[in-house]
Scaffold this motif. Structure first.
Motif, PDB file in Angstrom:
ATOM      1  N   LYS A  10       0.991  -1.329  -0.072  1.00 25.46           N
ATOM      2  CA  LYS A  10      -0.104  -0.002  -0.044  1.00 25.46           C
ATOM      3  C   LYS A  10       0.991   1.199  -0.169  1.00 25.46           C
ATOM      4  O   LYS A  10       1.744   1.539   0.858  1.00 25.46           O
ATOM      5  N   CYS A  11       0.742   2.122  -0.966  1.00 21.27           N
ATOM      6  CA  CYS A  11       1.462   3.311  -1.203  1.00 21.27           C
ATOM      7  C   CYS A  11       0.804   4.162  -0.325  1.00 21.27           C
ATOM      8  O   CYS A  11      -0.092   4.542  -0.043  1.00 21.27           O
ATOM      9  N   SER A  12       1.733   5.555  -0.114  1.00 22.76           N
ATOM     10  CA  SER A  12       1.350   6.708   0.624  1.00 22.76           C
ATOM     11  C   SER A  12       0.310   7.397   0.009  1.00 22.76           C
ATOM     12  O   SER A  12      -0.523   7.967   0.713  1.00 22.76           O
ATOM     13  N   ASP A  13      -0.072   7.223  -1.371  1.00 18.52           N
ATOM     14  CA  ASP A  13      -1.014   7.944  -2.113  1.00 18.52           C
ATOM     15  C   ASP A  13      -2.388   6.881  -1.712  1.00 18.52           C
ATOM     16  O   ASP A  13      -3.354   7.236  -2.545  1.00 18.52           O
ATOM     17  N   THR A  41       6.581   2.867  -7.230  1.00 14.64           N
ATOM     18  CA  THR A  41       6.441   3.290  -5.812  1.00 14.64           C
ATOM     19  C   THR A  41       7.412   4.430  -5.481  1.00 14.64           C
ATOM     20  O   THR A  41       7.332   4.786  -4.408  1.00 14.64           O
ATOM     21  N   ARG A  44       5.761   7.398  -4.305  1.00 11.19           N
ATOM     22  CA  ARG A  44       4.626   7.052  -3.291  1.00 11.19           C
ATOM     23  C   ARG A  44       4.947   6.186  -2.076  1.00 11.19           C
ATOM     24  O   ARG A  44       4.575   5.577  -1.425  1.00 11.19           O
ATOM     25  N   ARG A  45       6.269   6.506  -1.794  1.00 12.46           N
ATOM     26  CA  ARG A  45       6.944   6.373  -0.487  1.00 12.46           C
ATOM     27  C   ARG A  45       6.298   7.097   0.716  1.00 12.46           C
ATOM     28  O   ARG A  45       6.082   8.441   0.368  1.00 12.46           O
ATOM     29  N   PRO A  46       6.151   6.685   1.824  1.00 12.46           N
ATOM     30  CA  PRO A  46       6.413   5.216   2.444  1.00 12.46           C
ATOM     31  C   PRO A  46       5.421   4.166   1.709  1.00 12.46           C
ATOM     32  O   PRO A  46       4.314   4.505   1.439  1.00 12.46           O
ATOM     33  N   VAL A  47       5.831   3.024   1.547  1.00 11.25           N
ATOM     34  CA  VAL A  47       5.363   1.782   1.582  1.00 11.25           C
ATOM     35  C   VAL A  47       4.920   1.000   2.474  1.00 11.25           C
ATOM     36  O   VAL A  47       6.079   0.719   3.394  1.00 11.25           O
TER      37      VAL A  47
END
Length: 96
Positions: A10-13, A41, A44-47
């Motif tokens: 699951k990405c930060s967005d 990713t 889109r961190r943190p993951v």
């Protein structure tokens, strides 16, 4: 026999990333550190690892990865939440 892993991050967005690897711990660390700037990713961190499954055949793991990448968000979330009984109905197309 070499193990392979299918995983969902699951990405930060709020989006999900699905991948396959033979070394889960190392691959998650690479995502977290942003080793590959052109990867999905990176920005889109943190993951967070929200799902993984172990396979003894890489071909099957890759097949499942391709299948899951086509799934709706709702179906991915049912898998992540272990609501396996919901998966068949989430596969059906809704007609209006």
């Amino acid at each position: 026999m070499k193990k392979s892993y299918l995983y969902i991050l699951k990405c930060s967005d709020g989006t999900y990333y699905t991948g396959v690897t033979s070394n889960l711990g190392n691959r998650i660390q690479e995502h977290a550190e942003g080793k590959y700037p052109s990867s999905y990713t990176f920005w889109r961190r943190p993951v967070v690892l929200v799902f993984y499954s172990e396979f003894t055949c890489i071909k099957i793991a890759i097949e499942k990865e391709k299948q899951i990448k086509k799934w709706s968000r709702a179906k991915k979330e049912a898998l992540i939440e272990e609501n396996y009984h919901l998966l068949p109905n989430l596969a059906k197309k809704k007609f209006q």
